[in-house]
Design an enzyme around this catalytic site. Structure first.
Site, PDB file in Angstrom:
ATOM      1  N   GLY A 183       4.736  -5.376 -13.169  1.00  0.00           N
ATOM      2  CA  GLY A 183       4.465  -6.882 -13.398  1.00  0.00           C
ATOM      3  C   GLY A 183       4.044  -6.853 -14.842  1.00  0.00           C
ATOM      4  O   GLY A 183       4.271  -8.138 -15.279  1.00  0.00           O
TER       5      GLY A 183
ATOM      6  N   ASP B 228      -7.506  -0.881 -10.185  1.00  0.00           N
ATOM      7  CA  ASP B 228      -6.272  -0.728  -9.569  1.00  0.00           C
ATOM      8  C   ASP B 228      -6.011   0.707  -9.184  1.00  0.00           C
ATOM      9  O   ASP B 228      -4.908   1.065  -9.338  1.00  0.00           O
ATOM     10  CB  ASP B 228      -5.146  -1.192 -10.277  1.00  0.00           C
TER      11      ASP B 228
END
Length: 553
Positions: free
Chosen positions: A257, A371
């Site tokens: 991303g 994350d």
């Protein structure tokens, strides 16, 4: 930060190289070779070289058979005995058709096999043409008296086309091209010399014919070799130019991303590394640049041996951001579980304690990872020590305030918001309940929950709430209790499961208050000392990946 030097304002990517040595400029690193990329170039070129004669000769065959089919039906032998030797042309078409089929996209042929295919494609064609043209010379011996120049030039044209085609289409160094072209020239001249010597052709006529043909063949051979050399030099110049500062980009490892990670090599140190580059089109997005800059600054501040190490950070003239980190050949935890299933509890404890160390330093420096997932942990060998866990990807890192909570998406009081309000960042399968709820005031307990979810996955081989959509996973983290590990088919010591269950408490206050306290609890389990270096060495030998992987997004 340091600025990337010598980039000319652009990010350039190395797309191919040759299997032989290349020239390089002062200060450049050793030749970089990428067999997989060269193989794809060679496959496409060989297939094109087969398609062109396949189409051209097939057209000649159709015309020839349409006009002369009655004669060939009556006397099939004329296919191989009468100019232009349609039988031999048909054999060439068959060879080209087979090569075209074998070299179809997606067949996954290695470079060595393609180099073999190169000779399989060329050798029959060269030998068939050699036989056909030699037969033609034999049939035209009577005309040599008056047409020696014309015949020499006519028989040279086919060989000239083959040699030039080889030099242009096949990626080679000039030395390798010279060897191949030399063999083609030998096939062009040796049979003619044999025919002339063994049929008592006068020396003056034979000498004139061979001299003219040798000059033509020599000229086109030199042209082919020089053309191959120039193409090789231009490709090397392109390789040298398509770099990022002092880093030569070899191949893309992964995209994500926020950016792309490339395997690279430092020009002067000749050290492999992984270079992360912000995606094209995002380098003018202020939010994306701020998050990318925050990631590298946060990661570079960490010195723990279980956190990925940052070497360099730079920006090109056009604003492209990049940073270089250590190259980590190994397997990510998700790859390890996918290939080999749930891991032994002692090994899982071994990994989690290492990750607690990396997180402990990050938390102490006021950083929250947000994350933690199997794909962000690489298991590798460092300095002769096996089963070293490396925590990667601090792209969603956020500072922790003095009260223990985060300030959401702000880096400091003057920095912009890096995401729109209400946007949830993270990986659904490993997010804490408060993260799933979109709570901006996260604490280090959120990372503790994610680490517990990671431990559950490693021990059972499945995520906490499998067979759910991302939105259902978010809701499950907030409201559902995970199944006991025994129901997931795993046999886990009760004390290890108790540690994981505490990490997965819905309320942050019910979890361990720090990564250090979690590490202490893991160290106190019955299996904490069961995983030894000897066992790690055995596992490493069994689980070592067939191809290198690197620090990823």
């Amino acid at each position: 930060m340091t600025e990337g030097a010598g980039t000319n304002g652009r990010l350039r990517y190395v797309s191919r190289a040759h299997s032989a040595g290349r020239r390089r400029g002062p200060g450049a690193s050793a030749a970089v070779r990428y067999p997989s990329e060269l193989a794809e170039v060679l496959r496409r070129r060989l297939r094109l070289m087969a398609i062109l004669p396949l189409a051209g000769i097939s057209a000649l065959l159709v015309i020839g058979f349409t006009v002369n089919w009655r004669r060939f039906v009556a006397s099939p032998a004329e296919l191989f005995t009468t100019v232009p030797y349609y039988g031999i042309m048909a054999l060439v078409v068959c060879v080209c058709a087979m090569v075209t089929i074998v070299l179809a996209p997606g067949r996954g042929l290695s470079l060595s096999r393609l180099r073999t295919m190169e000779w399989i494609a060329f050798a029959p064609v060269v030998l068939l043409f050699s036989a056909a043209l030699t037969r033609g010379l034999f049939d035209q011996l009577a005309e040599l008296q008056t047409l020696s120049w014309n015949l020499a030039m006519a028989t040279s044209l086919t060989w000239a086309a083959i040699m030039v085609q080889y030099g242009i289409f096949i990626p080679n160094t000039w030395q390798r091209c010279a060897g191949a072209v030399g063999l083609i020239a030998l096939c062009a001249l040796a049979p003619d010399a044999y025919v002339l010597v063994h049929h008592d052709v006068p020396m003056r006529i034979a000498g004139t014919y061979m001299a003219v043909k040798t000059q033509f063949i020599g000229f086109f051979a030199a042209l082919s070799i020089y053309g191959s050399h120039r193409i090789d030099v231009l490709q090397q110049d392109a390789l040298d130019a398509r770099s990022l500062g002092q880093y030569v980009l070899k191949q893309q490892l992964r995209g994500g991303g926020m950016g792309e990670v490339h395997l690279a090599e430092h020009r002067l140190l000749r050290r492999p590394c992984a270079v992360k580059v912000i995606r094209e089109g995002q380098h003018r997005d202020a939010n994306a640049l701020a998050r990318f800059e925050r990631e590298v600054q946060a990661t570079a501040s960490l010195t723990h041996p279980n956190a990925v190490q940052i070497f360099d950070y730079g920006r090109t003239d056009d604003g492209t951001f990049f940073y270089a980190m250590e190259y980590l050949p190994g397997l990510s935890l998700d790859e390890m579980v996918e290939q080999h299933g749930a891991l032994p509890p002692a090994r899982v404890v071994h990994f989690l304690m290492q990750l607690c160390g990396a997180l402990g330093e990050a938390h102490a420096r006021g950083l929250l990872h947000r994350d933690i997932k199997p794909g962000n942990v690489i298991i590798c060998e460092r300095g002769g020590v096996h089963d070293v866990a490396k925590l990667l990807d601090f792209g969603l890192v956020t500072p922790v305030l003095s009260n223990g909570s985060t300030d959401g998406e702000r880096v400091n009081s003057n920095s912009p918001h890096l995401t729109l309000p209400g946007v949830i960042l993270g990986t659904p399968a490993f997010m804490s309940p408060e993260q799933c709820a979109g709570d901006a005031a996260l604490t280090i307990a959120s990372d503790i929950y994610s680490l517990g979810a990671l431990g559950y996955y490693l021990l059972t081989g499945r995520v906490l709430f499998p067979d759910r959509t991302p939105m259902q996973m978010l809701a499950a983290h907030m409201y559902e209790t995970p199944k006991p590990m025994v129901d997931a088919g795993a046999t886990v010591p009760p004390d290890v499961e108790a540690v994981i269950v505490r990490c997965l408490a819905k309320e942050p206050k019910g979890r361990f208050d720090s990564a250090a306290s979690l590490a202490a609890a893991l160290r106190a389990t019955s299996v904490a000392s069961d995983w030894t270096e000897a066992q790690a060495s055995v596992w490493w030998a069994a689980l070592h990946p067939s191809s290198d992987r690197s620090a990823m997004l």
